[in-house]
Write a protein that holds these residues in place. Sequence first.
Motif, PDB file in Angstrom:
ATOM      1  N   THR A  37       0.849  -1.209   0.000  1.00 58.65           N
ATOM      2  CA  THR A  37       0.000   0.000   0.000  1.00 58.65           C
ATOM      3  C   THR A  37       0.878   1.250   0.000  1.00 58.65           C
ATOM      4  O   THR A  37       0.516   2.259  -0.580  1.00 58.65           O
ATOM      5  N   TRP A  38       2.042   1.150   0.628  1.00 57.29           N
ATOM      6  CA  TRP A  38       2.928   2.328   0.642  1.00 57.29           C
ATOM      7  C   TRP A  38       3.545   2.574  -0.737  1.00 57.29           C
ATOM      8  O   TRP A  38       3.724   3.718  -1.146  1.00 57.29           O
ATOM      9  N   TYR A  39       3.902   1.513  -1.441  1.00 55.73           N
ATOM     10  CA  TYR A  39       4.421   1.717  -2.809  1.00 55.73           C
ATOM     11  C   TYR A  39       3.358   2.374  -3.688  1.00 55.73           C
ATOM     12  O   TYR A  39       3.658   3.142  -4.586  1.00 55.73           O
ATOM     13  N   LEU A  40       2.084   2.058  -3.405  1.00 58.63           N
ATOM     14  CA  LEU A  40       1.003   2.617  -4.209  1.00 58.63           C
ATOM     15  C   LEU A  40       0.640   4.037  -3.802  1.00 58.63           C
ATOM     16  O   LEU A  40      -0.037   4.741  -4.548  1.00 58.63           O
ATOM     17  N   HIS A  41       1.088   4.427  -2.616  1.00 58.38           N
ATOM     18  CA  HIS A  41       0.647   5.683  -2.006  1.00 58.38           C
ATOM     19  C   HIS A  41       0.781   6.877  -2.958  1.00 58.38           C
ATOM     20  O   HIS A  41       1.817   7.066  -3.586  1.00 58.38           O
ATOM     21  N   GLY A  42      -0.287   7.663  -3.047  1.00 62.81           N
ATOM     22  CA  GLY A  42      -0.230   8.890  -3.833  1.00 62.81           C
ATOM     23  C   GLY A  42      -0.397   8.675  -5.324  1.00 62.81           C
ATOM     24  O   GLY A  42      -0.294   9.614  -6.105  1.00 62.81           O
ATOM     25  N   THR A  43      -0.663   7.458  -5.736  1.00 66.18           N
ATOM     26  CA  THR A  43      -0.815   7.212  -7.163  1.00 66.18           C
ATOM     27  C   THR A  43      -2.311   7.232  -7.507  1.00 66.18           C
ATOM     28  O   THR A  43      -3.134   6.854  -6.683  1.00 66.18           O
ATOM     29  N   PRO A  44      -2.635   7.681  -8.716  1.00 74.23           N
ATOM     30  CA  PRO A  44      -4.040   7.763  -9.092  1.00 74.23           C
ATOM     31  C   PRO A  44      -4.719   6.393  -8.977  1.00 74.23           C
ATOM     32  O   PRO A  44      -4.123   5.377  -9.331  1.00 74.23           O
ATOM     33  N   GLU A  45      -5.923   6.414  -8.498  1.00 71.86           N
ATOM     34  CA  GLU A  45      -6.734   5.200  -8.309  1.00 71.86           C
ATOM     35  C   GLU A  45      -6.056   4.188  -7.393  1.00 71.86           C
ATOM     36  O   GLU A  45      -6.344   2.999  -7.449  1.00 71.86           O
ATOM     37  N   SER A  46      -5.150   4.683  -6.555  1.00 68.25           N
ATOM     38  CA  SER A  46      -4.424   3.746  -5.689  1.00 68.25           C
ATOM     39  C   SER A  46      -5.368   3.030  -4.731  1.00 68.25           C
ATOM     40  O   SER A  46      -5.115   1.897  -4.347  1.00 68.25           O
ATOM     41  N   ASN A  47      -6.466   3.706  -4.362  1.00 69.34           N
ATOM     42  CA  ASN A  47      -7.364   3.061  -3.382  1.00 69.34           C
ATOM     43  C   ASN A  47      -7.968   1.767  -3.913  1.00 69.34           C
ATOM     44  O   ASN A  47      -8.197   0.839  -3.154  1.00 69.34           O
ATOM     45  N   VAL A  48      -8.182   1.704  -5.234  1.00 68.26           N
ATOM     46  CA  VAL A  48      -8.738   0.486  -5.822  1.00 68.26           C
ATOM     47  C   VAL A  48      -7.782  -0.680  -5.562  1.00 68.26           C
ATOM     48  O   VAL A  48      -8.174  -1.755  -5.123  1.00 68.26           O
ATOM     49  N   PHE A  49      -6.496  -0.426  -5.830  1.00 68.17           N
ATOM     50  CA  PHE A  49      -5.499  -1.480  -5.631  1.00 68.17           C
ATOM     51  C   PHE A  49      -5.200  -1.674  -4.139  1.00 68.17           C
ATOM     52  O   PHE A  49      -5.004  -2.780  -3.674  1.00 68.17           O
ATOM     53  N   ARG A  50      -5.190  -0.551  -3.421  1.00 66.06           N
ATOM     54  CA  ARG A  50      -4.808  -0.610  -2.008  1.00 66.06           C
ATOM     55  C   ARG A  50      -5.740  -1.516  -1.203  1.00 66.06           C
ATOM     56  O   ARG A  50      -5.288  -2.343  -0.421  1.00 66.06           O
ATOM     57  N   ASN A  51      -7.033  -1.372  -1.445  1.00 71.50           N
ATOM     58  CA  ASN A  51      -7.983  -2.204  -0.693  1.00 71.50           C
ATOM     59  C   ASN A  51      -7.740  -3.683  -0.941  1.00 71.50           C
ATOM     60  O   ASN A  51      -7.916  -4.505  -0.049  1.00 71.50           O
ATOM     61  N   ARG A  52      -7.321  -3.988  -2.156  1.00 68.85           N
ATOM     62  CA  ARG A  52      -7.065  -5.410  -2.466  1.00 68.85           C
ATOM     63  C   ARG A  52      -5.821  -5.942  -1.753  1.00 68.85           C
ATOM     64  O   ARG A  52      -5.711  -7.136  -1.497  1.00 68.85           O
ATOM     65  N   CYS A  53      -4.882  -5.033  -1.458  1.00 70.93           N
ATOM     66  CA  CYS A  53      -3.633  -5.474  -0.801  1.00 70.93           C
ATOM     67  C   CYS A  53      -3.930  -6.205   0.504  1.00 70.93           C
ATOM     68  O   CYS A  53      -3.276  -7.183   0.850  1.00 70.93           O
ATOM     69  N   TYR A  54      -4.914  -5.681   1.244  1.00 77.27           N
ATOM     70  CA  TYR A  54      -5.169  -6.222   2.583  1.00 77.27           C
ATOM     71  C   TYR A  54      -5.684  -7.652   2.558  1.00 77.27           C
ATOM     72  O   TYR A  54      -5.646  -8.338   3.565  1.00 77.27           O
ATOM     73  N   SER A  55      -6.206  -8.093   1.407  1.00 79.70           N
ATOM     74  CA  SER A  55      -6.715  -9.478   1.398  1.00 79.70           C
ATOM     75  C   SER A  55      -5.790 -10.439   0.643  1.00 79.70           C
ATOM     76  O   SER A  55      -6.170 -11.569   0.333  1.00 79.70           O
ATOM     77  N   LEU A  56      -4.576  -9.999   0.341  1.00 81.95           N
ATOM     78  CA  LEU A  56      -3.645 -10.900  -0.350  1.00 81.95           C
ATOM     79  C   LEU A  56      -3.211 -12.046   0.572  1.00 81.95           C
ATOM     80  O   LEU A  56      -2.936 -11.822   1.753  1.00 81.95           O
ATOM     81  N   ASN A  57      -3.160 -13.239   0.001  1.00 83.52           N
ATOM     82  CA  ASN A  57      -2.731 -14.397   0.804  1.00 83.52           C
ATOM     83  C   ASN A  57      -1.574 -15.168   0.194  1.00 83.52           C
ATOM     84  O   ASN A  57      -0.877 -15.895   0.895  1.00 83.52           O
ATOM     85  N   THR A  58      -1.399 -15.056  -1.118  1.00 81.91           N
ATOM     86  CA  THR A  58      -0.354 -15.857  -1.756  1.00 81.91           C
ATOM     87  C   THR A  58       0.543 -14.966  -2.616  1.00 81.91           C
ATOM     88  O   THR A  58       0.160 -13.859  -3.013  1.00 81.91           O
ATOM     89  N   LEU A  59       1.730 -15.520  -2.917  1.00 80.68           N
ATOM     90  CA  LEU A  59       2.674 -14.809  -3.776  1.00 80.68           C
ATOM     91  C   LEU A  59       2.044 -14.558  -5.148  1.00 80.68           C
ATOM     92  O   LEU A  59       2.174 -13.482  -5.723  1.00 80.68           O
TER      93      LEU A  59
END
Length: 328
Positions: free
Chosen positions: A284-306
């Motif tokens: 989420t920090w790598y995504l920080h400040g990027t356009p539409e980052s929230n779309v990707f950011r929310n998905r980060c929290y549910s990642l389970n596998t590589l």
Amino acid sequence: MQIGSVLIDPPVILAPMAGVSNLAYRAIAREQGARLCITEMVNANALMHKSAKSFRLMELDPGETPVGIQIAGSDPTLMAEAAWQAQQQGADLIDINMGCPVPKVIKNGDGSALLNDRDKAISVVKEVVSRVSVPVTVKMRAGWDHTSITAPALAEAFERVGVKAIFVHARTRDDLYARPANWEFIRQVKEHVGIPVVGNGDIKTPQDAVKMMEMTGADGVMIGRSSFGDPWIFKRMSEFMETGRHLAPPGASERAEMARFHLRRLVSVKGEAVGIRQMRQQLTWYLHGTPESNVFRNRCYSLNTLEEAENLIREWMDHAQNEELSWI
Ligand SMILES: Cc1cc2nc3c(=O)[nH]c(=O)nc-3n(C[C@H](O)[C@H](O)[C@H](O)COP(=O)(O)O)c2cc1C
């Protein structure tokens, strides 16, 4: 800046951060210009109980240098033993934790509790210094609270027993992270000692680094949270400190590439389950400040596998390229 035999030039240091400054993070920070990296804190008591997890925290990359291993505890004998183990592991310096404010740590008299126990603090430092041949440093908050700013006098005593540098986190234990850092505390420590003093706390930009050093007379800067998702900050700071020039921040694909490198390295160090868990927030920090980052950011929290994490980064890269985004 010279800490004992260790040259740190320019004096830009990665702070010790539990759960963050592991092998993977340090490799990236080093490549991006951090001239000294400090490990996550290693508990001396846990080492004595042969905790495999604690031994793993001390693992260094082959050729990783200069690197400091941070130890935490308040029993002088155990701390000296931990310091010796850290030296055996290849540490270029041993850093003693006198800043951790977490209740679990201070209830044992460790971390920032030592700021309130002068005799114990000095005896820990003395034992550690006498047990190792590498330089010993102390990372300390300014004091327990604003009525007891003990760091300057303690630092003076530590210098007398052989400490080679002081890292000052410019907050008290009581401040936790709720109050902004007060760099005045760094100046007060600097005035009391002849050894190098490194300032830490809320240094967010290259201009901050220069301003803090000018205000306090500090010999170097230590960076923690502002490197989250932005390891390039070390190079930007070094460049500005040395030449006054501003380096351009990284573009979209560079950030995504770095996130992927970090992900793979972390998973190889910690295994998939722990690696992915620790990487969720980092992504989420790598995504920080990027356009539409929230779309990707929310998905980060549910990642389970590589695989899921790699897919997310790939999508993020495609998205960035398609949109020809330019990021701050
Ligand atoms: C996640 C996290 C873990 C930390 N762990 C440690 C630690 O293990 N040892 C230590 O001395 N300080 C630790 N700290 C404190 C940092 O080293 C640093 O002093 C603090 O974050 C202030 O600097 P900054 O404003 O540059 O982040 C930690 C901080 C964070 C955010």
